[in-house]
Design a protein around this motif. Structure first.
Motif, PDB file in Angstrom:
ATOM      1  N   GLU A 153      -7.410  -5.706 -13.287  1.00 58.39           N
ATOM      2  CA  GLU A 153      -7.269  -7.028 -12.663  1.00 58.39           C
ATOM      3  C   GLU A 153      -6.691  -6.920 -11.261  1.00 58.39           C
ATOM      4  O   GLU A 153      -7.140  -7.602 -10.340  1.00 58.39           O
ATOM      5  CB  GLU A 153      -6.370  -7.924 -13.520  1.00 58.39           C
ATOM      6  CG  GLU A 153      -7.066  -8.541 -14.700  1.00 58.39           C
ATOM      7  CD  GLU A 153      -6.167  -9.535 -15.421  1.00 58.39           C
ATOM      8  OE1 GLU A 153      -5.395 -10.257 -14.752  1.00 58.39           O
ATOM      9  OE2 GLU A 153      -6.253  -9.577 -16.649  1.00 58.39           O
ATOM     10  N   GLU A 154      -5.692  -6.080 -11.123  1.00 52.65           N
ATOM     11  CA  GLU A 154      -5.066  -5.907  -9.806  1.00 52.65           C
ATOM     12  C   GLU A 154      -6.041  -5.271  -8.822  1.00 52.65           C
ATOM     13  O   GLU A 154      -6.097  -5.664  -7.654  1.00 52.65           O
ATOM     14  CB  GLU A 154      -3.800  -5.062  -9.939  1.00 52.65           C
ATOM     15  CG  GLU A 154      -2.726  -5.751 -10.740  1.00 52.65           C
ATOM     16  CD  GLU A 154      -1.649  -4.798 -11.201  1.00 52.65           C
ATOM     17  OE1 GLU A 154      -0.474  -5.177 -11.083  1.00 52.65           O
ATOM     18  OE2 GLU A 154      -1.984  -3.690 -11.672  1.00 52.65           O
ATOM     19  N   TRP A 174       1.521  -7.377  -0.279  1.00 50.57           N
ATOM     20  CA  TRP A 174       2.301  -6.135  -0.197  1.00 50.57           C
ATOM     21  C   TRP A 174       2.512  -5.477  -1.554  1.00 50.57           C
ATOM     22  O   TRP A 174       2.305  -4.265  -1.688  1.00 50.57           O
ATOM     23  CB  TRP A 174       3.651  -6.406   0.474  1.00 50.57           C
ATOM     24  CG  TRP A 174       3.527  -6.760   1.916  1.00 50.57           C
ATOM     25  CD1 TRP A 174       3.709  -7.998   2.470  1.00 50.57           C
ATOM     26  CD2 TRP A 174       3.153  -5.904   2.991  1.00 50.57           C
ATOM     27  NE1 TRP A 174       3.476  -7.947   3.817  1.00 50.57           N
ATOM     28  CE2 TRP A 174       3.141  -6.678   4.169  1.00 50.57           C
ATOM     29  CE3 TRP A 174       2.831  -4.550   3.071  1.00 50.57           C
ATOM     30  CZ2 TRP A 174       2.825  -6.144   5.411  1.00 50.57           C
ATOM     31  CZ3 TRP A 174       2.508  -4.017   4.317  1.00 50.57           C
ATOM     32  CH2 TRP A 174       2.507  -4.807   5.458  1.00 50.57           C
ATOM     33  N   ASP A 175       2.926  -6.250  -2.541  1.00 49.96           N
ATOM     34  CA  ASP A 175       3.189  -5.664  -3.860  1.00 49.96           C
ATOM     35  C   ASP A 175       1.931  -5.028  -4.435  1.00 49.96           C
ATOM     36  O   ASP A 175       1.982  -3.937  -5.014  1.00 49.96           O
ATOM     37  CB  ASP A 175       3.734  -6.718  -4.829  1.00 49.96           C
ATOM     38  CG  ASP A 175       5.128  -7.187  -4.454  1.00 49.96           C
ATOM     39  OD1 ASP A 175       5.822  -6.450  -3.727  1.00 49.96           O
ATOM     40  OD2 ASP A 175       5.510  -8.286  -4.882  1.00 49.96           O
ATOM     41  N   LEU A 176       0.828  -5.695  -4.255  1.00 52.03           N
ATOM     42  CA  LEU A 176      -0.437  -5.185  -4.766  1.00 52.03           C
ATOM     43  C   LEU A 176      -0.853  -3.908  -4.036  1.00 52.03           C
ATOM     44  O   LEU A 176      -1.281  -2.926  -4.664  1.00 52.03           O
ATOM     45  CB  LEU A 176      -1.510  -6.264  -4.614  1.00 52.03           C
ATOM     46  CG  LEU A 176      -2.837  -6.057  -5.291  1.00 52.03           C
ATOM     47  CD1 LEU A 176      -2.656  -5.831  -6.787  1.00 52.03           C
ATOM     48  CD2 LEU A 176      -3.734  -7.263  -5.057  1.00 52.03           C
ATOM     49  N   LEU A 177      -0.707  -3.897  -2.728  1.00 53.79           N
ATOM     50  CA  LEU A 177      -1.058  -2.702  -1.956  1.00 53.79           C
ATOM     51  C   LEU A 177      -0.174  -1.514  -2.324  1.00 53.79           C
ATOM     52  O   LEU A 177      -0.669  -0.395  -2.499  1.00 53.79           O
ATOM     53  CB  LEU A 177      -0.951  -2.991  -0.455  1.00 53.79           C
ATOM     54  CG  LEU A 177      -2.099  -3.788   0.138  1.00 53.79           C
ATOM     55  CD1 LEU A 177      -1.729  -4.292   1.523  1.00 53.79           C
ATOM     56  CD2 LEU A 177      -3.361  -2.946   0.194  1.00 53.79           C
ATOM     57  N   ILE A 178       1.100  -1.750  -2.449  1.00 49.78           N
ATOM     58  CA  ILE A 178       2.017  -0.662  -2.797  1.00 49.78           C
ATOM     59  C   ILE A 178       1.678  -0.106  -4.173  1.00 49.78           C
ATOM     60  O   ILE A 178       1.622   1.121  -4.364  1.00 49.78           O
ATOM     61  CB  ILE A 178       3.475  -1.132  -2.708  1.00 49.78           C
ATOM     62  CG1 ILE A 178       3.840  -1.382  -1.248  1.00 49.78           C
ATOM     63  CG2 ILE A 178       4.421  -0.105  -3.335  1.00 49.78           C
ATOM     64  CD1 ILE A 178       5.148  -2.110  -1.044  1.00 49.78           C
ATOM     65  N   SER A 179       1.431  -0.995  -5.117  1.00 49.43           N
ATOM     66  CA  SER A 179       1.039  -0.535  -6.455  1.00 49.43           C
ATOM     67  C   SER A 179      -0.255   0.267  -6.391  1.00 49.43           C
ATOM     68  O   SER A 179      -0.399   1.290  -7.067  1.00 49.43           O
ATOM     69  CB  SER A 179       0.861  -1.725  -7.400  1.00 49.43           C
ATOM     70  OG  SER A 179       2.088  -2.359  -7.629  1.00 49.43           O
ATOM     71  N   HIS A 180      -1.186  -0.167  -5.576  1.00 45.33           N
ATOM     72  CA  HIS A 180      -2.462   0.544  -5.413  1.00 45.33           C
ATOM     73  C   HIS A 180      -2.220   1.934  -4.822  1.00 45.33           C
ATOM     74  O   HIS A 180      -2.757   2.928  -5.318  1.00 45.33           O
ATOM     75  CB  HIS A 180      -3.395  -0.278  -4.521  1.00 45.33           C
ATOM     76  CG  HIS A 180      -4.656   0.424  -4.159  1.00 45.33           C
ATOM     77  ND1 HIS A 180      -5.689   0.612  -5.057  1.00 45.33           N
ATOM     78  CD2 HIS A 180      -5.061   0.994  -2.998  1.00 45.33           C
ATOM     79  CE1 HIS A 180      -6.676   1.268  -4.453  1.00 45.33           C
ATOM     80  NE2 HIS A 180      -6.312   1.503  -3.205  1.00 45.33           N
ATOM     81  N   PHE A 181      -1.412   2.013  -3.774  1.00 46.49           N
ATOM     82  CA  PHE A 181      -1.135   3.299  -3.148  1.00 46.49           C
ATOM     83  C   PHE A 181      -0.408   4.250  -4.105  1.00 46.49           C
ATOM     84  O   PHE A 181      -0.604   5.461  -4.058  1.00 46.49           O
ATOM     85  CB  PHE A 181      -0.311   3.123  -1.875  1.00 46.49           C
ATOM     86  CG  PHE A 181      -1.018   2.357  -0.785  1.00 46.49           C
ATOM     87  CD1 PHE A 181      -2.402   2.305  -0.708  1.00 46.49           C
ATOM     88  CD2 PHE A 181      -0.291   1.665   0.164  1.00 46.49           C
ATOM     89  CE1 PHE A 181      -3.048   1.601   0.300  1.00 46.49           C
ATOM     90  CE2 PHE A 181      -0.924   0.957   1.176  1.00 46.49           C
ATOM     91  CZ  PHE A 181      -2.302   0.928   1.243  1.00 46.49           C
ATOM     92  N   LYS A 182       0.416   3.688  -4.973  1.00 44.76           N
ATOM     93  CA  LYS A 182       1.136   4.499  -5.956  1.00 44.76           C
ATOM     94  C   LYS A 182       0.287   4.786  -7.197  1.00 44.76           C
ATOM     95  O   LYS A 182       0.738   5.461  -8.102  1.00 44.76           O
ATOM     96  CB  LYS A 182       2.420   3.770  -6.374  1.00 44.76           C
ATOM     97  CG  LYS A 182       3.441   3.686  -5.265  1.00 44.76           C
ATOM     98  CD  LYS A 182       4.577   2.738  -5.599  1.00 44.76           C
ATOM     99  CE  LYS A 182       5.468   3.242  -6.685  1.00 44.76           C
ATOM    100  NZ  LYS A 182       6.616   2.342  -6.932  1.00 44.76           N
TER     101      LYS A 182
END
Length: 94
Positions: free
Chosen positions: A21-22, A7-15
């Motif tokens: 690396e991520e 979730w954290d990775l997806l949210i950061s990606h969407f933002k």
């Protein structure tokens, strides 16, 4: 087999707040069977929420008053539960 969603990775990606690396970690996750579909569905939800929230300005005064009411209600309940003779500051320990 249960797969975890990052979730954290997806949210950061969407933002658009991810580094190389991520992005690589997300790409590795998306390569797993079924994950690309999940990512597309979550992206769609993200975009719908963004679209529906554009132009929204919360009424800060209203919500502040609601917050104060809840605090007053909670404090009232807490103070009714404290045996008489105990100092009020003991409530801060809970």
């Amino acid at each position: 087999m249960r797969r975890e969603i990052p979730w954290d990775l997806l949210i950061s990606h969407f933002k658009q707040e991810t580094g190389q690396e991520e992005e690589k970690a997300l790409l590795d996750w998306r390569k797993q069977p079924g994950q690309e579909k999940i990512c597309r569905e979550l992206r769609s939800v993200w975009e719908q929420v963004l679209h529906s929230s554009q132009g929204y300005t919360p009424d800060a005064d209203y919500y502040w008053k609601q917050f104060e009411k809840r605090i007053e209600q909670k404090n009232g309940l807490l103070f009714r539960c404290v045996p008489s003779g105990l100092p009020w500051w003991l409530l801060l320990c809970y």
